[in-house]
Scaffold this motif. Structure first.
Motif, mmCIF file in Angstrom:
data_model
loop_
_atom_site.group_PDB
_atom_site.id
_atom_site.type_symbol
_atom_site.label_atom_id
_atom_site.label_comp_id
_atom_site.label_asym_id
_atom_site.label_seq_id
_atom_site.Cartn_x
_atom_site.Cartn_y
_atom_site.Cartn_z
ATOM 1 N N UNK A 1 9.638 12.494 -22.303
ATOM 2 C CA UNK A 1 8.220 12.142 -22.376
ATOM 3 C C UNK A 1 7.531 12.343 -21.030
ATOM 4 N N UNK A 2 8.201 11.972 -19.953
ATOM 5 C CA UNK A 2 7.603 12.121 -18.626
ATOM 6 C C UNK A 2 7.384 13.586 -18.277
ATOM 7 N N UNK A 3 8.331 14.447 -18.618
ATOM 8 C CA UNK A 3 8.199 15.871 -18.313
ATOM 9 C C UNK A 3 7.083 16.500 -19.146
ATOM 10 N N UNK A 4 6.991 16.124 -20.416
ATOM 11 C CA UNK A 4 5.932 16.661 -21.268
ATOM 12 C C UNK A 4 4.560 16.241 -20.737
ATOM 13 N N UNK A 5 4.437 14.982 -20.314
ATOM 14 C CA UNK A 5 3.164 14.511 -19.762
ATOM 15 C C UNK A 5 2.865 15.175 -18.421
ATOM 16 N N UNK A 6 3.910 15.358 -17.599
ATOM 17 C CA UNK A 6 3.696 15.933 -16.263
ATOM 18 C C UNK A 6 3.215 17.376 -16.337
ATOM 19 N N UNK A 7 3.592 18.109 -17.370
ATOM 20 C CA UNK A 7 3.198 19.515 -17.473
ATOM 21 C C UNK A 7 1.696 19.703 -17.627
ATOM 22 N N UNK B 1 12.353 18.198 -22.538
ATOM 23 C CA UNK B 1 10.975 18.149 -22.062
ATOM 24 C C UNK B 1 10.416 19.518 -21.730
ATOM 25 N N UNK B 2 11.236 20.359 -21.138
ATOM 26 C CA UNK B 2 10.763 21.686 -20.738
ATOM 27 C C UNK B 2 10.534 22.587 -21.944
ATOM 28 N N UNK B 3 11.405 22.486 -22.943
ATOM 29 C CA UNK B 3 11.289 23.353 -24.120
ATOM 30 C C UNK B 3 10.928 22.524 -25.349
ATOM 31 N N UNK B 4 9.942 21.628 -25.206
ATOM 32 C CA UNK B 4 9.604 20.759 -26.326
ATOM 33 C C UNK B 4 9.015 21.554 -27.484
ATOM 34 N N UNK B 5 9.244 21.007 -28.667
ATOM 35 C CA UNK B 5 8.816 21.609 -29.938
ATOM 36 C C UNK B 5 9.586 22.877 -30.283
ATOM 37 N N UNK B 6 10.678 23.133 -29.580
ATOM 38 C CA UNK B 6 11.560 24.245 -29.945
ATOM 39 C C UNK B 6 12.766 23.686 -30.705
ATOM 40 N N UNK B 7 13.610 24.584 -31.154
ATOM 41 C CA UNK B 7 14.807 24.165 -31.898
ATOM 42 C C UNK B 7 15.729 23.329 -31.022
#
Length: 320
Positions: free
Chosen positions: A208-214, A121-127
């Motif tokens: 998903x929760x972390x991505x939304x929370x950001x 979640x913190x580094x989404x869309x990375x490798x």
């Protein structure tokens, strides 16, 4: 909150009563009986009839149910016809094995899933995120029995790192260090196999929760005040993202305590799940009804436990 907990526990009583009635009737509708397997060409049919009459199999169903439920309320679930032992004693022996497997599996699941979910979640869309998501998709797509059999073949038979059946080796003295270590050793393969599949949902939910929370306003406000991103994650995002995970924790624990029928059967692990399958095949009604009642109670307890855990994680939430 305690008044609500007590009220929920009292509500369980009629629910368990209805469950017991349905299970008892359905068990009696099963073809055959526990004494059918005792019949051989040398068996005296009159002896089998005597056993059936003595067990009350020809009494009206409501008489049988009344006798069973009154004894069950006293902690007496009857005698197992196939094991020739009290049902409570048989379930007690298997329950300890299931409890150990459930505890080890739940700990392993959350030790793996929470860090991976946070990182994804913190580094989404990375490798790193794509690698974790790929792992989740693969573990979700693999049928459980296929993965279990692969692990048994590779780690049990080929590499011979772990035992492939049982809960402890024969000949070890109970209570010794070697005995307990051997039981832990037998837990490793089924526990790790379950954990690999059990982490999928938790990772996806947490990610998903972390991505939304950001993108939430409270995160933007915290960042505008100059709070380091590390503290924002630890004090705000992570805590709020744990709410759906906490909601599933109670069901996860009680579900495993109820006996993972599939994993115990594949690994020939002597727990309540394997006992349930054996009892169905042998038409052991006393064990079947007692186990289903226990599984039903654990399901209701899991719902209550999840609500309690959720209210502890977030004090704003109150169960009612």
């Amino acid at each position: 909150m305690w008044k609500t907990v007590i009220r929920r526990i009292l509500i369980m009583i009629p629910q368990l009563f209805i469950l017991s009635l349905l299970i008892f009737i359905l068990a009696k509708q099963m073809p055959g009986d526990p004494f059918t397997g005792l019949i051989t060409p040398e068996t005296d049919p009159n002896r089998i009839e005597e056993l059936r009459v003595k067990a009350g199999f020809y009494d009206p169903w409501y008489v049988q149910y009344y006798n069973w439920i009154t004894n069950a309320a006293k902690g007496d679930f009857g005698q197992s016809y196939t094991h020739t032992k009290p049902v409570a004693s048989i379930i007690g022996d298997r329950a300890m094995n299931t409890f150990a497997l459930a505890l080890f599996s739940v700990i392993l699941v959350y030790l793996i899933a929470i860090p991976l979910g946070v990182i994804a979640g913190r580094y989404h869309d990375t490798f790193v995120d794509k690698t974790i998501v790929l792992y989740s998709f693969i573990s979700f797509a693999i049928p459980a029995f296929v993965l279990y059999l692969i692990f048994i073949f590779v780690f049990g038979y080929r590499l011979m790192w772990f035992p492939t059946s049982g809960s402890v080796d024969v000949g070890l003295d109970p209570g010794t260090w070697d005995y307990y270590w051997n039981k832990i050793y037998h837990l490793l393969l089924p526990g790790m196999s379950y954990a690999i599949l059990g982490t999928t949902g938790i990772i996806q939910y947490l990610r998903s929760e972390i991505i939304d929370a950001k993108t939430m306003d409270y995160v933007k406000t915290a960042r505008s005040k100059g709070i380091p991103m590390k503290k924002v994650y630890s004090r705000h995002i992570f805590r709020n993202s744990l709410l759906p995970i906490a909601a599933f924790l109670g069901f996860t624990i009680t579900g495993l305590l109820g006996g993972s029928i599939f994993i115990e059967s594949v690994f020939a692990y002597p727990g309540m799940g394997k006992l349930f399958v054996e009892s169905i095949l042998s038409r052991d009604y006393s064990v079947i009804t007692a186990l289903v009642m226990l599984f039903g109670f654990l399901a209701l307890l899991g719902s209550l436990l999840s609500d309690i855990i959720l209210s502890i994680v977030d004090p704003r939430i109150r169960i009612d």
